[in-house]
Motif scaffolding. Sequence first.
Motif, short mmCIF file in Angstrom:
data_model
loop_
_atom_site.label_atom_id
_atom_site.label_comp_id
_atom_site.label_asym_id
_atom_site.label_seq_id
_atom_site.Cartn_x
_atom_site.Cartn_y
_atom_site.Cartn_z
N GLU A 21 109.08 -10.26 101.94
CA GLU A 21 109.41 -8.84 101.77
C GLU A 21 110.93 -8.67 101.59
N ARG A 22 111.68 -9.40 102.41
CA ARG A 22 113.15 -9.31 102.32
C ARG A 22 113.65 -9.81 100.95
N ILE A 23 113.10 -10.93 100.49
CA ILE A 23 113.54 -11.47 99.19
C ILE A 23 113.13 -10.52 98.07
N ASN A 24 111.88 -10.02 98.16
CA ASN A 24 111.41 -9.08 97.13
C ASN A 24 112.28 -7.85 97.04
N CYS A 25 112.73 -7.38 98.17
CA CYS A 25 113.57 -6.19 98.21
C CYS A 25 114.86 -6.44 97.42
N VAL A 26 115.43 -7.64 97.57
CA VAL A 26 116.66 -7.97 96.81
C VAL A 26 116.32 -8.04 95.32
N LEU A 27 115.17 -8.65 95.00
CA LEU A 27 114.79 -8.75 93.58
C LEU A 27 114.61 -7.36 92.98
N GLU A 28 114.11 -6.43 93.79
CA GLU A 28 113.90 -5.06 93.29
C GLU A 28 115.22 -4.31 93.10
N HIS A 29 116.12 -4.41 94.10
CA HIS A 29 117.36 -3.62 93.94
C HIS A 29 118.38 -4.33 93.05
N GLN A 31 120.96 -6.25 93.49
CA GLN A 31 122.39 -6.48 93.82
C GLN A 31 122.54 -7.88 94.44
N TYR A 32 122.53 -8.86 93.58
CA TYR A 32 122.48 -10.26 94.04
C TYR A 32 123.76 -10.71 94.71
N ILE A 33 124.86 -10.06 94.32
CA ILE A 33 126.16 -10.39 94.93
C ILE A 33 126.62 -9.18 95.74
N MET A 34 126.94 -9.39 96.99
CA MET A 34 127.44 -8.35 97.89
C MET A 34 126.50 -7.13 97.97
N VAL A 227 139.21 -18.01 97.04
CA VAL A 227 138.14 -18.88 96.53
C VAL A 227 136.96 -17.99 96.15
N GLY A 228 135.99 -18.57 95.47
CA GLY A 228 134.72 -17.87 95.23
C GLY A 228 133.83 -18.23 96.39
N GLY A 229 133.90 -17.45 97.47
CA GLY A 229 133.28 -17.90 98.71
C GLY A 229 132.25 -16.97 99.30
N ARG A 230 131.65 -16.12 98.47
CA ARG A 230 130.67 -15.16 99.02
C ARG A 230 129.33 -15.83 99.32
N MET A 231 128.61 -15.26 100.26
CA MET A 231 127.23 -15.68 100.52
C MET A 231 126.32 -14.79 99.68
N ASP A 232 125.36 -15.38 98.98
CA ASP A 232 124.44 -14.61 98.12
C ASP A 232 123.62 -13.61 98.93
N THR A 233 123.32 -12.47 98.32
CA THR A 233 122.50 -11.46 99.00
C THR A 233 121.14 -12.03 99.41
N ILE A 234 120.55 -12.83 98.53
CA ILE A 234 119.21 -13.38 98.86
C ILE A 234 119.28 -14.26 100.11
N GLN A 235 120.34 -15.03 100.23
CA GLN A 235 120.45 -15.88 101.43
C GLN A 235 120.65 -15.02 102.68
N CYS A 236 121.40 -13.93 102.55
CA CYS A 236 121.56 -13.02 103.70
C CYS A 236 120.21 -12.41 104.06
N ALA A 237 119.40 -12.09 103.04
CA ALA A 237 118.07 -11.52 103.29
C ALA A 237 117.20 -12.51 104.05
N VAL A 238 117.29 -13.79 103.71
CA VAL A 238 116.50 -14.82 104.40
C VAL A 238 116.94 -14.90 105.87
N VAL A 239 118.25 -14.90 106.10
CA VAL A 239 118.73 -14.99 107.49
C VAL A 239 118.28 -13.75 108.27
N LEU A 240 118.32 -12.58 107.63
CA LEU A 240 117.87 -11.36 108.31
C LEU A 240 116.41 -11.49 108.75
N ALA A 241 115.58 -12.03 107.88
CA ALA A 241 114.16 -12.20 108.23
C ALA A 241 114.02 -13.20 109.37
#
Length: 362
Positions: A21-29, A31-34, A227-241
């Motif tokens: 559900e969390r990953i799907n939510c990112v795919l729907e909105h 906003q893959y970065i930040m 640096v280019g050091g951001r964490m991807d939104t999808i990975q944040c979604a996984v950690v949230l779950a």
Amino acid sequence: MSIPFIDLKAQYKALQPQIRERINCVLEHGQYIMGPEVKELEDKLQTYTGAKHCITVASGTEALLISLMALGIEPGDEIITTPFTFVATAEVIVLLGAKPVFVDIEPDTCNIDAGKIEAKVTNKTKAIIPVSLYGQVADMDEINAIAEKHNLPVIEDAAQSFGAEYKGNKSCNLSTIGCTSFFPSKPLGCYGDGGAIFTNDDNLANACREIRVHGQSQRYVHTRVGVGGRMDTIQCAVVLAKFERFDWEVKQRQLIGQRYNELLAAANIDLVTLRPDRTSVYAQYTVLVSDRDEMQKRLSEVGIPTAVHYPVPLNEQPVYNHLCCPDCTPIAENMAMRVMSLPMSPDLSVKDQDKIVGGLLA
Ligand SMILES: Cc1ncc(COP(=O)(O)O)c(C=O)c1O
């Protein structure tokens, strides 16, 4: 059937609906970065650790690198750390042209020996990086006291200890900066690379946030080297779950770790000691053996995987051995020959644990 060394499949099964559900939510909105999950995760982890700021980043390595950059570490600076750790701890120091100064470890916890740090402080020392190895925090009070005396920042490399406590306070919020990793096998992991920086210092937090996005203070205004050091939104979604059952997982890790302790101590196997004023999240459950190669082979033949964290202290690695006398950390050298990690996951069953212990004692 082999027992998994870390059972990520069982964790996925237990959390499948939330993760999807969390990953799907990112795919729907889209906003893959930040995306919004980045801030949501940072807010949750701030509350959890009690730190004022959490800055998610691309990995644990990036967390350490960005922290050192935020502290203004320059070529020629010296950073005191342990040689008994994953290579990233020293690698980031060398990448900035600074020098890792290795201090030997305690033979019972395998963490940096705080009593040996002060002798290594010079006028070039710019920071201390203790590592909370295997999930247990080092002697932070003693380390912070030395740091305070010499006006040095302390970065806790908490890649293995997210969720652990030291005197009732959470790892990552015990010193100037705490850095953790969400590498999949870590106590709190994502499905790729990820990490986070924690601090109570507003200026450092701001510096870390800017360095994470190429030193940008406003769009296309670069006020620092970054640096280019951001964490991807999808990975944040996984950690949230996964964070939803993290408290349960930490409890499970501690119960399983304690059960290993009891079963193995009764059998006279040497263990990594857990100090009474702290908890471990057992990122690794590690024992000390003398006939390791033979033991690993024998266990592997009966479907019990093991691992070695770490076989060579960093001051003896080919790329770093010119930075420190190869034989000046004899305890780390000795431990590197003896440590052996056993399967450990929140979902490890009593039956499998009994099989592992039985295999070890056979
Ligand atoms: C002690 C320590 N420091 C740093 C790192 C680096 O973290 P990452 O793999 O997320 O870059 C690790 C990960 O293995 C680690 O165990």
